[in-house]
Write an enzyme that holds these catalytic residues in place. Sequence first.
Site, short mmCIF file in Angstrom:
data_model
loop_
_atom_site.label_atom_id
_atom_site.label_comp_id
_atom_site.label_asym_id
_atom_site.label_seq_id
_atom_site.Cartn_x
_atom_site.Cartn_y
_atom_site.Cartn_z
NE ARG A 65 136.66 25.79 5.22
CZ ARG A 65 136.68 24.48 5.27
NH1 ARG A 65 137.79 23.83 5.04
NH2 ARG A 65 135.59 23.81 5.56
NE ARG A 91 135.07 28.52 -0.72
CZ ARG A 91 136.32 28.97 -0.79
NH1 ARG A 91 136.94 29.03 -1.95
NH2 ARG A 91 136.96 29.34 0.29
CB ILE A 92 135.24 21.87 1.59
CG1 ILE A 92 135.85 21.18 0.37
CG2 ILE A 92 135.05 20.88 2.73
CD1 ILE A 92 137.24 20.66 0.57
CG HIS A 109 131.02 13.55 -7.04
ND1 HIS A 109 131.88 14.62 -6.90
CD2 HIS A 109 131.78 12.50 -7.44
CE1 HIS A 109 133.10 14.22 -7.20
NE2 HIS A 109 133.07 12.95 -7.53
CG ASP A 145 132.83 14.69 -3.67
OD1 ASP A 145 131.85 15.44 -3.59
OD2 ASP A 145 133.89 15.00 -4.23
CD GLU A 174 126.21 15.79 -13.38
OE1 GLU A 174 125.93 16.79 -12.71
OE2 GLU A 174 127.35 15.58 -13.82
C1 GRF Z 1 128.13 19.03 -12.25
O1 GRF Z 1 128.88 18.17 -13.05
C2 GRF Z 1 127.92 18.45 -10.88
O2 GRF Z 1 127.85 17.05 -10.87
C3 GRF Z 1 129.16 18.89 -10.16
O3 GRF Z 1 129.43 20.17 -10.64
C4 GRF Z 1 128.88 20.32 -11.94
C5 GRF Z 1 127.97 21.50 -11.88
O4 GRF Z 1 127.43 21.85 -13.12
N1 GRF Z 1 128.96 18.84 -8.73
P1 GRF Z 1 126.24 22.90 -13.19
O5 GRF Z 1 126.73 24.18 -12.51
O6 GRF Z 1 125.08 22.32 -12.48
O7 GRF Z 1 125.99 23.12 -14.65
#
Ligand code: GRF
Length: 219
Positions: A65, A91-92, A109, A145, A174
């Site tokens: 890592r 990945r974290i 998120h 997160d 989103e």
């Molecule tokens: C989304 O739901 C985002 O909130 C999460 O991962 C997903 C990514 O979707 N972190 P995309 O690759 O942007 O379509």
Amino acid sequence: MQRIVILVSGRGSNARALVQACRREAWPAQVVALVSNRPDAPALDFARAEGIATVVVDHRGFADRAAFDAALDAAVLALAPDLVLLAGFMRILDAGFVQRWQGRLLNIHPSLLPAFPGLHTHRRALEAGCRLAGATVHFVTPALDHGPIVAQGAVPVHDDDTPERLAGRVLALEHRLYPLAVGWWLRGELQVDGLRVRHLGGAPQWLLEPAQGSAMGPG
Ligand code: GRF
């Protein structure tokens, strides 16, 4: 022109929404590259079609890592971004990376944080009996997160929702929420005080799913 780098791992629908908003809203910025830890991420096809540079740092090609983290750090640093956006990056990130970009690193998120950090957020929200679900744009801190919340978007949970159906409705939100938050950051309209983020112009830092075709909230 401020330089934006987007980190992805998969589909890239949020990256696409950001690229399109950057153009449509004439942000004082340019998406200079998409960086992926997966060479087969569909997000990269979109970037190539748009003439946006792509960089792959394949996590499977590193012994451990720490080696991957160092390579990712070097790749992003070489792109000299003003703002780094995580958009489905799976990945974290290590603490050094997060610290380097502190205040210039955002994530989206798919839950109303601090509820449901981690994976399977929509299934968990349904199992918990939530009547609202949603998404959060936040500054990234070393904790997963977690971090100052810039904006949240909410959708009602329907009785017949499945995780997939709920995910689809949250995702549509989103695509409005992330560009909204990034536009604020680029225009210097955000003030961070501990975990609280204030929009200096008083814009509502939330969105609701449009009801019966009419948009609610500031977006
Ligand atoms: C989304 O739901 C985002 O909130 C999460 O991962 C997903 C990514 O979707 N972190 P995309 O690759 O942007 O379509």
